[in-house]
Design an enzyme around this catalytic site. Sequence first.
Site, short mmCIF file in Angstrom:
data_model
loop_
_atom_site.label_atom_id
_atom_site.label_comp_id
_atom_site.label_asym_id
_atom_site.label_seq_id
_atom_site.Cartn_x
_atom_site.Cartn_y
_atom_site.Cartn_z
N GLU A 1 9.16 34.99 -12.19
CA GLU A 1 10.58 35.25 -12.03
C GLU A 1 11.15 35.96 -13.26
O GLU A 1 11.95 36.88 -13.12
CB GLU A 1 11.33 33.94 -11.77
CG GLU A 1 11.05 33.36 -10.40
CD GLU A 1 11.85 32.11 -10.09
OE1 GLU A 1 12.78 31.75 -10.84
OE2 GLU A 1 11.54 31.46 -9.06
N CYS B 1 12.33 23.35 -7.67
CA CYS B 1 12.16 22.33 -8.70
C CYS B 1 11.37 22.87 -9.89
O CYS B 1 11.43 22.29 -10.98
CB CYS B 1 11.53 21.07 -8.13
SG CYS B 1 9.99 21.33 -7.25
N HIS B 2 10.67 24.00 -9.71
CA HIS B 2 9.99 24.61 -10.86
C HIS B 2 10.99 25.11 -11.90
O HIS B 2 10.63 25.31 -13.05
CB HIS B 2 9.05 25.74 -10.42
CG HIS B 2 9.73 26.90 -9.78
ND1 HIS B 2 10.10 26.90 -8.46
CD2 HIS B 2 10.11 28.10 -10.28
CE1 HIS B 2 10.67 28.05 -8.17
NE2 HIS B 2 10.69 28.81 -9.26
N TYR C 1 17.00 18.22 -16.16
CA TYR C 1 17.26 17.09 -15.26
C TYR C 1 18.65 16.54 -15.51
O TYR C 1 19.36 16.15 -14.58
CB TYR C 1 16.19 16.00 -15.46
CG TYR C 1 14.81 16.46 -15.06
CD1 TYR C 1 14.42 16.45 -13.73
CD2 TYR C 1 13.91 16.93 -16.01
CE1 TYR C 1 13.16 16.88 -13.35
CE2 TYR C 1 12.65 17.37 -15.65
CZ TYR C 1 12.28 17.35 -14.32
OH TYR C 1 11.03 17.79 -13.95
N ASN D 1 10.25 16.31 -4.15
CA ASN D 1 10.79 17.47 -3.43
C ASN D 1 9.74 18.01 -2.46
O ASN D 1 8.69 18.49 -2.88
CB ASN D 1 11.19 18.55 -4.44
CG ASN D 1 11.69 19.81 -3.78
OD1 ASN D 1 12.00 19.84 -2.61
ND2 ASN D 1 11.75 20.87 -4.56
#
Length: 166
Positions: free
Chosen positions: A156, A129-130, A98, A121
Amino acid sequence: MGTFFKTMASPTGTLTLIASEKGLRAVLWNYDPKQSSIDSGVEDPNHPVLLEAEKQLNEYFAKKRKTFSLELDFVGSDFQIQVWKAMLTIPFGETRSYGDIARQIGNPDSVRAVGGAANKNPLPIIAPCHRVVGANGKLVGFGGGLENKALLLDMEASYRQTSLFD
């Protein structure tokens, strides 16, 4: 200008996709119109923006897509939109804190406000945002639940490990 929606199944649960004529407006888990500030509008499973979003999300979940190429219609405060657009720049398979996002938008003292914007979001996965984590690297806060945040990040990471020649 109206809004349109459709639902789709995903490995993270049922997603409600919402679009306007300008572009994709939301991707939501457990959407309840009575508890959301986002109007879903009229169901339209054949809306071109929604069909394209579903196609690209399915490709992402099938590990055939790393980036999205969709017209987006962010609705929020100027600050929120600035944060959401900054999240769009986080590369696939990487994370940012953040604090990193606060510095990126030129407001290093706004870490808590960045967290608040990330929490609101409307386009998770698309505006990833993950990929935003706590300063210590821990998974914190995610509208889709921390289990889904971990699932997306693990997916990912595994995709990056098996895609050496991209």
